[in-house]
Design an enzyme around this catalytic site. Structure first.
Site, mmCIF file in Angstrom:
data_model
loop_
_atom_site.group_PDB
_atom_site.id
_atom_site.type_symbol
_atom_site.label_atom_id
_atom_site.label_comp_id
_atom_site.label_asym_id
_atom_site.label_seq_id
_atom_site.Cartn_x
_atom_site.Cartn_y
_atom_site.Cartn_z
ATOM 1 N N GLU A 233 0.975 -1.204 0.157
ATOM 2 C CA GLU A 233 -0.067 -0.077 0.039
ATOM 3 C C GLU A 233 0.795 1.233 -0.010
ATOM 4 O OE1 GLU A 233 -2.884 -0.456 3.440
ATOM 5 O OE2 GLU A 233 -4.211 -1.772 2.173
ATOM 6 N N GLU A 353 -6.069 -7.901 -1.869
ATOM 7 C CA GLU A 353 -6.702 -7.853 -0.593
ATOM 8 C C GLU A 353 -8.108 -7.334 -0.616
ATOM 9 O OE1 GLU A 353 -5.024 -5.450 2.929
ATOM 10 O OE2 GLU A 353 -2.886 -5.948 2.183
#
Length: 451
Positions: A233, A353
């Site tokens: 991320e 995810e």
């Protein structure tokens, strides 16, 4: 009994050997010696090698256009996240959890697990300080890779965290500051500080060229590794234009590929659209999402990036949206990224995810099944059309007795029958598209039970 038989045969063989040496010049001694070596190897070889099962031959996953390929056939992924595998492999008392999780994944027909290949500067750190590694922890990562291979699972290995958990970019900046070479105390200096860039390159080089102490294979030569992920991320909020992060991604993706041309590479993006994207106001959850210094299309369009990555967390992105609203939004989010990859990027997209929090005020367990079905159905339909929707990895699975590693998304799969059943269903229908049910005995049994 076996030992007595070997003793008798060895005596007889030596007698024959002496006769050959005695009467036939140089040739027979050579042949006799070679035969003795072969006999001893065949007689006693199993004492040394029986504990090492023969490794199955596996190939590297490749990419052609918008699809993954394995052994010349399209590959679609159903998998999961267990970020904790290395951490639990350091202590032999908790290693059984790693084996149990990988075995459970295989039983559900899952093929890829995403996990951390980093732990910087904290408890049981892999990288204690820049360029200094804990061999015991490295051997724990060796174990994870070797064990995954035995269970037929491939690993998506992430190299550093944008967040502070397990060190992340914060730890790299602290190291530079402590050594008196840091340009700034800002966490985002991770992306532009030359010293920190050097730290990360050295780390990546060490990991990629690591020789596994169990398998004897360098990581960069091991097809058990599905792909490398540059960062979990990445965000660079100090530069909303995205230029700073883009420069780092270009440099680091080229560096990784200069060391390892065998493996695929992805970034680890959440999937937000940047300030210049036409989708920033139509698909992004809210205005803040375009000011994070990342851009899904621009970042993913880098030459050395093989496939795109997207995360799905409407619980964290919206605070006033009910379950139905979140579910509808997620459908739009997933379709949008598949469209980007089908039409513009021409690369596969992995939703690396996805999860639904059990802390939502209106949460009911049945909502997870609906939410996950929405995502998996879209991927299945894309795969059926040979589109770019290449797969998804649920966040997160773990086993009993490790609640401290859980969050509001975690699941013990066999304790959630509806999610277990849904997961197996996705594994089977993707396997049918790929024509794998007849080829793989475990899938044949698993999927025939659900027909």
């Amino acid at each position: 009994m076996k030992r007595d038989m070997r003793s008798h045969l060895s005596s007889r063989f030596l007698s024959i050997y002496r006769k050959m040496v005695g009467g036939n010049g140089l040739l027979y001694p050579i042949l006799g010696f070679a035969s003795c070596v072969a006999f001893i190897y065949m007689s006693f070889g199993d004492l040394k090698f029986s504990s090492f099962p023969e490794e199955p031959r596996i190939s590297f996953v490749e990419r052609n256009g918008t699809q993954f390929f394995l052994d010349g056939k399209p590959l679609y992924v159903n998998g999961w996240n267990s970020y904790w595998l290395m951490a639990h492999s350091v202590d032999e008392n908790s290693r059984s959890r790693v084996s149990a999780m990988l075995q459970a994944g295989a039983k559900m027909g899952l093929t890829v697990c995403r996990t951390w290949a980093f732990n910087d500067g904290g408890y049981d750190a892999l990288q204690i300080s820049p360029g200094q590694f804990d061999e015991q922890v490295f051997q724990a990562l060796d174990y994870v890779i070797a064990e995954a291979r035995q269970h037929g699972i491939r690993l998506l290995l992430s190299l550093v965290n944008n967040l502070q958990a397990y060190g992340g970019k914060t730890q790299y900046v602290k190291w530079a500051w402590q050594e008196g070479v840091g340009l700034s105390s800002s966490n985002d200096s991770f992306f532009f500080d030359p010293s920190i860039r050097k730290y990360f390159k050295n780390y990546a080089l060490t990991v990629l060229t690591r020789k596994n102490t169990i398998t004897g294979i360098e990581y960069r030569n091991d097809p058990t590794i599905f792909a490398w992920e540059l960062m979990n991320e990445p965000r660079c909020m100090s530069d909303p234009s995205g230029d700073t992060l883009q420069d780092w991604l270009v440099e680091m993706s080229a560096f990784i590929k200069s060391i390892d041309k065998n493996h695929l590479l992805t970034i680890g993006l959440e999937g937000f659209y940047g300030p210049k994207s036409p989708k920033k106001s139509t698909v992004n959850p809210e205005e803040w999402a375009s000011a994070l210094g990342s851009d899904f299309v621009r970042n993913s369009n880098i030459t050395n990036v093989d496939f795109t990555s997207v995360h799905i967390y409407p619980d964290h992105w919206f605070h006033d949206l009910g379950f139905e609203g979140k579910k509808n939004y997620v459908s739009k989010w997933v379709h949008s990224h598949i469209e980007d990859c089908d039409k513009e990027l021409k690369k596969p997209v992995m939703f690396t995810e996805y999860g639904l929090s059990n802390q939502n005020k209106d949460f009911e367990p049945s909502q997870r099944e609906q939410f996950y079905s929405t995502i998996l159905d879209i991927i299945y339909k894309s795969a059926k059309k040979k589109g770019s929707g290449a797969g998804a990895l649920i966040w997160q699975f773990f086993v009993e007795g490790m609640e401290e590693y859980n969050d509001d998304f975690g699941l013990v799969p066999w304790e959630s029958p509806s999610i277990y059943k849904l997961t197996v269903k996705q594994s089977c229908r993707l396997a049918r598209i790929q024509g794998l049910i007849r080829e793989k005995r475990n899938l044949k049994q698993l999927c025939s039970e659900r027909e």
